[in-house]
Design an enzyme around this catalytic site. Structure first.
Site, short mmCIF file in Angstrom:
data_model
loop_
_atom_site.label_atom_id
_atom_site.label_comp_id
_atom_site.label_asym_id
_atom_site.label_seq_id
_atom_site.Cartn_x
_atom_site.Cartn_y
_atom_site.Cartn_z
N GLN A 1 -4.83 -1.81 9.62
CA GLN A 1 -4.66 -3.10 8.97
C GLN A 1 -5.24 -4.21 9.86
O GLN A 1 -4.90 -4.32 11.04
CB GLN A 1 -3.16 -3.36 8.71
CG GLN A 1 -2.88 -4.62 7.92
CD GLN A 1 -3.45 -4.59 6.49
OE1 GLN A 1 -3.32 -3.59 5.79
NE2 GLN A 1 -4.08 -5.67 6.08
N ASP B 1 -11.22 2.53 3.96
CA ASP B 1 -11.42 1.08 3.84
C ASP B 1 -12.91 0.76 3.63
O ASP B 1 -13.26 -0.35 3.26
CB ASP B 1 -10.93 0.39 5.13
CG ASP B 1 -9.80 -0.58 4.85
OD1 ASP B 1 -9.56 -0.89 3.67
OD2 ASP B 1 -9.16 -1.02 5.83
N LYS C 1 0.84 -1.20 0.00
CA LYS C 1 0.00 0.00 0.00
C LYS C 1 0.88 1.25 0.00
O LYS C 1 0.62 2.21 -0.73
CB LYS C 1 -0.93 0.00 1.22
CG LYS C 1 -2.08 -0.99 1.06
CD LYS C 1 -2.83 -1.29 2.35
CE LYS C 1 -3.84 -2.41 2.12
NZ LYS C 1 -4.43 -2.95 3.34
#
Ligand SMILES: NC(=O)c1ccc[n+]([C@@H]2O[C@H](COP(=O)([O-])OP(=O)(O)OC[C@H]3O[C@@H](n4cnc5c(N)ncnc54)[C@H](OP(=O)(O)O)[C@@H]3O)[C@@H](O)[C@H]2O)c1
Length: 295
Positions: A96, A119, A52
């Protein structure tokens, strides 16, 4: 049979994003900024986070990685998120997953400012998605929609079978494919671990999205000739012949299924790369909202 190549489709998305960033920078604006929190040092998570960050840098985004110890308390993590929520220089926040067992993922997701929820896991984003209100779409289903768009796969009126109903993949995927969108308008059947005769249902799908986390689950007898196959699965399988000691397997038995399909995503090299493209697009949307720029 044609391969739906995540490398090619993601590169096209990233090229457009980079052009947009270059224009913003030429206007003396700041660059979009993604902050990622990584708790502990899970091998797969380390790989995803590194990728990422690399992708952010490639297109001119700022990316900040905040590493927290495996034993950080829930309060400790929540207070980091609060700081990022309040930091006007941060557009998108990504924590994460998975998190250590002593931390509630639900609480963590709910603590992120919905305007920075790149997200797309916050209940506000999920609710908007269901209602068809423009919002942050979870990165993996978003990436799959971008893949369908890139390869101009017809979806209108098709029967899509989605295997898996998680909040991050299967369920939002089923909503997007059934929505009145350029690459939606499917009739969708969603299958899960309590679905009887899954094999027959799957064999009726013009489009099959396999997102269950069971390596090689979808076999040739479960797909009809000419189906479009989207393999979301990523499972690490021990393999002493590989340098890293493991190989990655998707949820589709590629060797068997590919010859029957019209289009198929490989694993690796398919949906995973598109997931990052979706995340980057969401981050630019968050940035534009924060800066008052029309999307
Ligand atoms: N490519 C990417 O970027 C990306 C991103 C995210 C996830 N993934 C991968 O995608 C896979 C799914 O991830 P996830 O987070 O959605 O997993 P998850 O939360 O474990 O959900 C799995 C879903 O599959 C269903 N399922 C499990 N076994 C089944 C079976 N035998 N028959 C039918 N349905 C079954 C489960 O049903 P129940 O609800 O009934 O338990 C559940 O809904 C994993 O391999 C994951 O690593 C890839």
């Amino acid at each position: 049979m044609q391969i739906l190549d995540g490398k090619i489709a993601a590169a096209a998305v990233k090229e457009n994003l980079k052009k947009e960033v270059d224009i913003l920078l030429a206007q003396n604006r700041r660059a979009p900024h993604l902050a990622v929190i990584l708790v502990g040092n899970n091998g797969a998570s380390e790989t995803y986070v590194a990728s990422k960050q690399k992708n952010c840098h490639e297109i001119g985004f700022i990316s900040t990685l905040i590493r927290l110890d495996e034993n950080v308390s829930e309060e400790g993590l929540l207070s980091e998120i609060k700081k990022l929520n309040e930091d006007a220089s941060v557009d998108g926040i990504l924590v994460q997953l998975p998190l250590p067992k002593h931390i509630s993922e639900k609480k963590v997701i709910e603590s992120i400012n919905p305007n920075k929820d790149v997200d797309g896991f916050h209940p506000v984003s999920a609710g908007n998605l269901v209602l068809g209100i423009p919002t942050f779409i979870p990165a993996t289903p978003y990436g799959i929609m971008l893949m369908l768009e890139h390869y101009n796969i017809p979806t209108k009126g098709k029967h899509a079978v989605v295997i898996g109903r998680s909040n991050i993949v299967g369920r939002p995927m089923s909503i997007l494919l059934s929505s009145n969108l350029p690459h939606g308008n499917c009739t969708v059947t969603i299958c899960h671990s309590h679905t009887p005769n899954l094999e027959e249902i799957c064999a009726q799908g013009d489009i099959v999205v396999a997102a269950l986390g069971k390596p090689g689950f979808v076999k040739a007898n479960m797909v009809k000739d000419g189906a479009v196959i989207i393999d979301v699965g990523i499972t690490r399988i021990e393999d002493a012949t590989k340098k890293k000691g493991f190989r990655i397997s998707g949820d589709v038995d590629f060797e068997e299924v590919a010859p029957k399909s019209s289009y198929i995503t490989p694993v690796p090299g398919g949906v995973g790369l598109m997931t990052i493209a979706g995340l980057l697009k969401n981050t630019l949307v968050a940035y534009k909202k924060a800066e008052g720029i029309e999307a």
